[in-house]
Motif scaffolding. Structure first.
Motif, PDB file in Angstrom:
ATOM      1  N   VAL A 114      53.865  42.556  33.338  1.00 54.48           N
ATOM      2  CA  VAL A 114      52.633  42.906  34.060  1.00 54.48           C
ATOM      3  C   VAL A 114      52.544  42.162  35.397  1.00 54.48           C
ATOM      4  N   TRP A 115      52.748  40.863  35.377  1.00 52.92           N
ATOM      5  CA  TRP A 115      52.651  40.081  36.620  1.00 52.92           C
ATOM      6  C   TRP A 115      53.750  40.441  37.608  1.00 52.92           C
ATOM      7  N   GLU A 116      54.816  41.074  37.152  1.00 52.05           N
ATOM      8  CA  GLU A 116      55.945  41.406  38.028  1.00 52.05           C
ATOM      9  C   GLU A 116      55.898  42.840  38.560  1.00 52.05           C
ATOM     10  N   ARG A 117      54.918  43.617  38.140  1.00 44.07           N
ATOM     11  CA  ARG A 117      54.825  45.003  38.598  1.00 44.07           C
ATOM     12  C   ARG A 117      54.553  45.016  40.102  1.00 44.07           C
ATOM     13  N   PRO A 118      55.240  45.900  40.832  1.00 41.14           N
ATOM     14  CA  PRO A 118      55.163  45.857  42.295  1.00 41.14           C
ATOM     15  C   PRO A 118      53.899  46.466  42.916  1.00 41.14           C
ATOM     16  N   ALA A 119      53.093  47.197  42.160  1.00 37.38           N
ATOM     17  CA  ALA A 119      51.939  47.888  42.751  1.00 37.38           C
ATOM     18  C   ALA A 119      50.862  46.928  43.259  1.00 37.38           C
ATOM     19  N   LEU A 120      50.779  45.735  42.671  1.00 35.17           N
ATOM     20  CA  LEU A 120      49.839  44.714  43.148  1.00 35.17           C
ATOM     21  C   LEU A 120      50.611  43.434  43.416  1.00 35.17           C
ATOM     22  N   PRO A 121      50.439  42.853  44.588  1.00 35.86           N
ATOM     23  CA  PRO A 121      51.092  41.570  44.851  1.00 35.86           C
ATOM     24  C   PRO A 121      50.526  40.486  43.923  1.00 35.86           C
ATOM     25  N   LYS A 122      51.333  39.468  43.665  1.00 38.35           N
ATOM     26  CA  LYS A 122      50.895  38.376  42.792  1.00 38.35           C
ATOM     27  C   LYS A 122      49.628  37.714  43.326  1.00 38.35           C
ATOM     28  N   ARG A 123      49.485  37.638  44.632  1.00 38.04           N
ATOM     29  CA  ARG A 123      48.287  37.060  45.226  1.00 38.04           C
ATOM     30  C   ARG A 123      47.043  37.831  44.773  1.00 38.04           C
ATOM     31  N   ASP A 124      47.118  39.149  44.812  1.00 34.32           N
ATOM     32  CA  ASP A 124      45.994  39.981  44.386  1.00 34.32           C
ATOM     33  C   ASP A 124      45.741  39.834  42.882  1.00 34.32           C
ATOM     34  N   ARG A 125      46.809  39.774  42.118  1.00 35.25           N
ATOM     35  CA  ARG A 125      46.659  39.586  40.670  1.00 35.25           C
ATOM     36  C   ARG A 125      45.971  38.249  40.381  1.00 35.25           C
ATOM     37  N   SER A 126      46.340  37.229  41.128  1.00 33.95           N
ATOM     38  CA  SER A 126      45.694  35.920  40.955  1.00 33.95           C
ATOM     39  C   SER A 126      44.218  35.991  41.313  1.00 33.95           C
ATOM     40  N   PHE A 127      43.897  36.665  42.413  1.00 37.26           N
ATOM     41  CA  PHE A 127      42.505  36.824  42.839  1.00 37.26           C
ATOM     42  C   PHE A 127      41.685  37.463  41.710  1.00 37.26           C
ATOM     43  N   ILE A 128      42.215  38.537  41.164  1.00 37.54           N
ATOM     44  CA  ILE A 128      41.541  39.267  40.087  1.00 37.54           C
ATOM     45  C   ILE A 128      41.407  38.396  38.846  1.00 37.54           C
ATOM     46  N   THR A 129      42.482  37.718  38.490  1.00 31.99           N
ATOM     47  CA  THR A 129      42.480  36.901  37.280  1.00 31.99           C
ATOM     48  C   THR A 129      41.492  35.755  37.378  1.00 31.99           C
ATOM     49  N   VAL A 130      41.478  35.063  38.509  1.00 29.86           N
ATOM     50  CA  VAL A 130      40.526  33.959  38.695  1.00 29.86           C
ATOM     51  C   VAL A 130      39.099  34.487  38.611  1.00 29.86           C
ATOM     52  N   ALA A 131      38.826  35.603  39.253  1.00 31.23           N
ATOM     53  CA  ALA A 131      37.481  36.182  39.196  1.00 31.23           C
ATOM     54  C   ALA A 131      37.091  36.549  37.768  1.00 31.23           C
ATOM     55  N   ALA A 132      38.002  37.162  37.046  1.00 35.94           N
ATOM     56  CA  ALA A 132      37.705  37.544  35.662  1.00 35.94           C
ATOM     57  C   ALA A 132      37.462  36.326  34.786  1.00 35.94           C
ATOM     58  N   LEU A 133      38.272  35.296  34.942  1.00 33.75           N
ATOM     59  CA  LEU A 133      38.101  34.088  34.134  1.00 33.75           C
ATOM     60  C   LEU A 133      36.781  33.392  34.433  1.00 33.75           C
ATOM     61  N   ILE A 134      36.387  33.372  35.701  1.00 36.52           N
ATOM     62  CA  ILE A 134      35.091  32.789  36.056  1.00 36.52           C
ATOM     63  C   ILE A 134      33.973  33.609  35.432  1.00 36.52           C
ATOM     64  N   ALA A 135      34.039  34.931  35.596  1.00 33.65           N
ATOM     65  CA  ALA A 135      32.986  35.810  35.092  1.00 33.65           C
ATOM     66  C   ALA A 135      32.853  35.735  33.570  1.00 33.65           C
ATOM     67  N   MET A 136      33.976  35.551  32.887  1.00 35.10           N
ATOM     68  CA  MET A 136      33.947  35.486  31.423  1.00 35.10           C
ATOM     69  C   MET A 136      33.796  34.055  30.905  1.00 35.10           C
ATOM     70  N   TYR A 137      33.656  33.103  31.817  1.00 35.23           N
ATOM     71  CA  TYR A 137      33.480  31.684  31.480  1.00 35.23           C
ATOM     72  C   TYR A 137      34.622  31.178  30.604  1.00 35.23           C
ATOM     73  N   ARG A 138      35.836  31.479  31.023  1.00 33.83           N
ATOM     74  CA  ARG A 138      37.037  31.053  30.299  1.00 33.83           C
ATOM     75  C   ARG A 138      37.566  29.774  30.945  1.00 33.83           C
ATOM     76  N   THR A 139      36.848  28.686  30.708  1.00 35.86           N
ATOM     77  CA  THR A 139      37.119  27.422  31.390  1.00 35.86           C
ATOM     78  C   THR A 139      38.429  26.765  30.970  1.00 35.86           C
ATOM     79  N   ASP A 140      38.946  27.070  29.800  1.00 32.49           N
ATOM     80  CA  ASP A 140      40.228  26.486  29.399  1.00 32.49           C
ATOM     81  C   ASP A 140      41.391  27.105  30.164  1.00 32.49           C
ATOM     82  N   GLN A 141      41.306  28.390  30.476  1.00 31.89           N
ATOM     83  CA  GLN A 141      42.384  29.080  31.176  1.00 31.89           C
ATOM     84  C   GLN A 141      42.265  28.978  32.699  1.00 31.89           C
TER      85      GLN A 141
END
Length: 109
Positions: free
Chosen positions: A32-59
């Motif tokens: 998933v992280w290696e798929r070319p349709a989204l750059p890793k930078r964008d995937r990180s942006f999305i992941t950080v936002a999702a983790l904040i929104a879901m209050y996943r403080t361990d991850q």
């Protein structure tokens, strides 16, 4: 003073649910992280936002590190946190800010 290696969440969970870690490494990070349709930078942006929104403080710390390594800036991280205060709540944003500060302080500028 002990100099034991720091365990990652994956190291800790591997002893309980080894297949979960195997799937995470092979499917999530290996595919998933290696798929070319989204750059890793964008995937990180999305992941950080999702983790904040879901209050996943361990991850969140590990993914904030990954985001910085993938080119998300400290300023952008602050903007993600500020933006999410209005969608995920101020407590989630404040906690994310505290975690981000700890990550930033542990890195070279």
């Amino acid at each position: 003073m002990s100099t034991q290696p720091v365990s990652t969440a994956g190291d800790v969970v591997r002893g309980v649910a080894p297949k979960l870690i195997d799937l995470s490494e092979k499917v999530l990070f290996g595919d998933v992280w290696e798929r070319p349709a989204l750059p890793k930078r964008d995937r990180s942006f999305i992941t950080v936002a999702a983790l904040i929104a879901m209050y996943r403080t361990d991850q969140l710390p590990g993914h904030l590190e990954r985001a910085l390594n993938n080119g998300v800036t400290r300023e952008e991280t602050g903007e993600i946190i500020t933006h999410l205060a209005f969608y995920a709540g101020c407590p989630a944003a404040m906690t994310a800010g505290t975690i981000a500060r700890r990550i930033f302080d542990g890195r070279k500028p």
